[in-house]
Design a protein around this motif. Structure first.
Motif: not given
Length: 262
Positions: A204-210, A167-180
């Motif tokens: 941010v996820r990007a293609k390596m060529r980008e 569970i490492a999505g940015d929206k989730i990490l800003r919604k729930y105060p997960l310790y780890s």
């Protein structure tokens, strides 16, 4: 917040052991033999930098082979490690009663257990875990974890820390105060020819060529099958740096909201 890098190859373990400054660590019991000294050195590095380190019990891998995980083997693997992980995940398979029994067996063996709750637990089961333990993990299992996260954080005591498996999505990490949390960030580029980097408070996820020009890597086309060990090491160094920045950013985000973890 502690961001655990989920490590599954010798190169990843080597890079962590050499370059991690604050990033936390997760290694499955199933990978220990294959990782050899690199896995041992990764746990050693986590101890040196006082990072959170977790040994997963390998339930998922065992079930894929049609096997039943053996709590005694997990305990023995923990005992044999010269550098101990901070926590070991319980055998989160079978009935809730069987899972809880694995926790008790590990406690009696003086193994620091990280108990896991799942979406199919009853509210009474979840409440029991949150009342009995100071550190509890949420297992995903492919299900939508939103209802489980909502319930857990409506009930959890302030002193209880929560770990989110995968569970490492940015929206989730800003919604729930997960310790780890943990994520297989190291291998994302190798599997999908993509790259993760920290930008304006987000991963941010990007293609390596980008790839942004300020990141010192050179990729051309679909590179994953031809990626040399040197390139993997170079990529891993950058991923660790980016993850550690993101880890600090999320920690600061929650501290500004009055939540901090010891």
């Amino acid at each position: 917040m502690r961001y655990c890098l989920s490590i599954g190859s010798k190169v990843e373990a080597y890079v962590y052991s050499k370059y991690a400054q604050s990033a936390s660590l997760l290694i499955s019991y199933e990978y220990l033999s294959a990782l050899g000294n690199d896995g041992i050195n990764a746990f050693k590095r986590a101890n040196e930098i006082s990072a959170l380190s977790i040994m997963d019990s390998g339930v998922f891998s065992a079930r894929k082979r049609g096997e039943v995980p053996d709590v005694k083997k997990v305990i023995e693997a923990y005992r044999q490690l010269p550098y101990k992980p901070t926590y070991v995940v319980n055998i989160d398979y079978g009935t809730v009663a069987e899972q809880y029994e694995s926790i008790e067996i590990m406690h009696k063996a003086n193994v620091p257990v990280l108990p896991v709750i799942h979406a199919d637990f009853t509210q009474a089961d979840i409440d029991r875990y949150l009342n009995d333990f100071e550190y509890v993990a949420i297992g995903t299992g492919g299900e939508d974890t939103t209802p489980l996260l909502n319930y857990v954080f409506s009930k959890v005591r302030q002193s209880v820390r929560i770990h989110g498996f995968a569970i490492a999505g940015d929206k989730i990490l800003r919604k729930y105060p997960l310790y780890s949390v943990d994520a297989s960030t190291f291998t994302a580029g190798l599997r999908y020819s993509e790259f993760l980097y920290f930008k304006q408070g987000k991963m941010v996820r990007a293609k390596m060529r980008e790839k942004p020009q300020d990141l010192p890597l050179r990729y051309h086309g679909r590179v994953a099958p031809r990626m040399t060990k040197e390139k993997k090491i170079q990529s891993g160094q950058i991923v660790i740096r980016e993850v550690e920045q993101y880890e600090q950013h999320i920690t600061d985000y929650w501290q500004h909201r009055g939540i901090s973890w010891k």
